[in-house]
Design an enzyme around this catalytic site. Structure first.
Site, short mmCIF file in Angstrom:
data_model
loop_
_atom_site.label_atom_id
_atom_site.label_comp_id
_atom_site.label_asym_id
_atom_site.label_seq_id
_atom_site.Cartn_x
_atom_site.Cartn_y
_atom_site.Cartn_z
N GLY A 1 34.33 37.68 36.98
CA GLY A 1 33.30 36.89 37.34
C GLY A 1 32.06 37.43 37.42
N ARG B 1 40.14 50.31 37.80
CA ARG B 1 39.38 50.04 38.78
C ARG B 1 39.27 51.25 39.73
NH1 ARG B 1 38.76 43.65 40.44
NH2 ARG B 1 37.48 43.12 38.72
N GLY C 1 37.73 39.09 32.36
CA GLY C 1 39.28 39.50 32.41
C GLY C 1 40.06 39.17 30.94
N LYS D 1 37.19 26.60 27.11
CA LYS D 1 36.36 25.46 27.29
C LYS D 1 34.80 25.70 27.35
CE LYS D 1 39.50 23.07 30.70
NZ LYS D 1 39.67 22.85 31.90
C1 3PG Z 1 37.41 40.08 40.73
O1 3PG Z 1 38.71 40.65 40.49
O2 3PG Z 1 36.81 39.61 39.96
C2 3PG Z 1 36.66 40.57 41.90
O3 3PG Z 1 37.26 41.35 42.74
C3 3PG Z 1 36.29 39.41 42.67
O4 3PG Z 1 37.13 38.68 43.25
P1 3PG Z 1 37.03 37.13 43.74
O5 3PG Z 1 36.83 36.36 42.84
O6 3PG Z 1 38.26 36.95 44.46
O7 3PG Z 1 35.83 37.24 44.51
#
Ligand code: 3PG
Length: 395
Positions: A375, A34, A352, A195
């Site tokens: 996310g 990042r 991830g 899931k």
């Molecule tokens: C992530 O790592 O996916 C983003 O930085 C968002 O983090 P969060 O899920 O804590 O909002």
């Protein structure tokens, strides 16, 4: 939305929303992706003579000043990446932040403390957004990976200043547009993970948009069980059978081919390197569990990939962190990398676990694009509007 091409940055205070929420273990940054991807935007702004004021969240301190969640160590990491000093202010708003901004010369870079130290951040509190907006003449959002959050620093402040997309935001959106917006067809999607229940919207959206949807990972067990296969001790969600069958029906109606596992690698227990067998989906022994898809399934996936123009990948095909259940994920990853390099397959991956799996397979550099988002990438695949992106378009 506007990009840095439209921003006359010279002499301006540019409030840059970055995502410096990097993985840290024992105080050390374990993955700098990042930071590396953010650097071009900061460099460009700094080279153009902007006073660059960087805002980010880190972890989830829930409105408290949790010392382990300070962004201070990131100032040094940024400074190393940029090859120039990066100042740090102990708060992201208020007198201290204002004084630090006032000290900046053209081209200087300042990092502000964790936005989530303020409870107003996650509430998108207009008062907090207004305090943040005081620190800039323009706002640049380069945090695609936080754009699914409607927070003060991602959404609220974008309404108060002229707002622009940074270079990383631009690249992420272009890659996703190429994957699902106006892709060259056929499009194959590979979705794995544990899931069905966490990926319902994603499966529904993809089955309307792609030509082939490959389902792997433990979530495939739920689909196979719903179809009446005996899955033995395999992880599955019995309460999702009806839903799984509905997803299959909807996909059929949308002319999307769903490719489920044809064979499975099974073991009596989930541990590294146990005795394994490869069995057809009709022959899972009642005292064993499926932990990876088998070679026949890998062949079928590779066949679809050879005919594809575009691939979207989210989620591993098996329990890839525990060998040998990484075999199918690694084999498919290698095929994808090969087809991307030699046959022009456009391969886009994110989330991830997916990124870890592709790194593990050693192919992340040979994909067309690997998203830095977790996310946010998932929500995009679900077809949702991301508030951080919407705010840029509206500006
Ligand atoms: C992530 O790592 O996916 C983003 O930085 C968002 O983090 P969060 O899920 O804590 O909002």
């Amino acid at each position: 939305f506007r990009t840095l091409d439209q921003l006359d940055a010279k002499g301006k205070r540019v409030l840059l929303r970055a995502d410096l929420n990097v993985p840290v273990r024992d105080g050390a940054i374990t993955d700098r992706t990042r930071i590396e991807r953010l650097t071009p935007t900061i460099k460009e702004l700094s080279d153009k003579g902007a006073k660059v004021v960087v805002l980010s969240h880190f972890d989830r301190p829930k409105g408290k000043r949790v010392p382990e969640m300070s962004l201070r160590p990131l100032a040094e990491a940024l400074s190393t990446a940029l090859g120039k000093p990066v100042a740090f202010a102990d708060d992201c708003i208020g007198p201290e932040a204002e004084a630090a901004v006032a000290k900046l010369g053209d081209g200087d870079v300042l990092l502000l403390e964790n936005t989530r130290y303020h409870a107003g951040e996650e509430k998108n509190d207009p008062a907090l957004s207004a305090e943040m907006a005081k620190l800039g003449d323009a706002y640049v959002n380069d945090a695609f990976s936080a754009a699914h959050r409607a927070h003060s620093s991602t959404e609220g402040v974008a309404k108060l200043l002229p707002a622009y997309a940074g270079r990383l935001m631009q690249v992420e959106l272009e890659a996703l547009e190429a994957a699902l917006g106006t892709p060259s067809r056929p499009v194959v999607a590979i979705v794995g993970g544990a899931k069905v229940s966490t990926k319902l919207d994603l499966l529904g959206n993809l089955s309307r948009k792609v030509d082939v949807l490959v389902i792997g990972g433990a979530m495939a067990n739920t689909f196979l069980a719903a179809q009446g296969h005996n899955m033995g001790k395999s992880l599955q969600e019995a309460e999702m059978h009806v839903t799984a069958l509905r997803i299959l029906d909807e996909a059929r109606a949308a002319n999307c081919e769903i490719l489920l596992p044809r064979d499975l690698v099974v073991a009596a227990e989930f541990k590294a390197n146990p005795a394994t067998r490869t069995v057809g989906v009709d022959s899972v022994p009642s005292d064993m569990m499926a932990l990876d898809v088998g070679p026949e399934t890998v062949d079928a996936i590779e066949d679809r990939l050879r005919k594809a123009s575009t691939l979207v990948w989210n989620g591993p095909l098996g329990a890839f962190e525990t060998p040998p259940f990484d075999a199918a994920t690694v084999a498919v990853a290698e095929s994808v990398a090969g087809l991307t390099q030699s046959a022009g397959l456009k391969s886009i991956a994110g989330g991830g676990d997916t990124v870890s799996a592709l790194r593990h397979a050693g192919v992340a550099e040979r994909m067309t694009y690997v998203s830095s988002a977790g996310g946010a990438f998932l929500e995009w695949l679900e077809g949702k509007t991301l508030p951080g992106v919407a705010a840029l378009s509206a500006s």
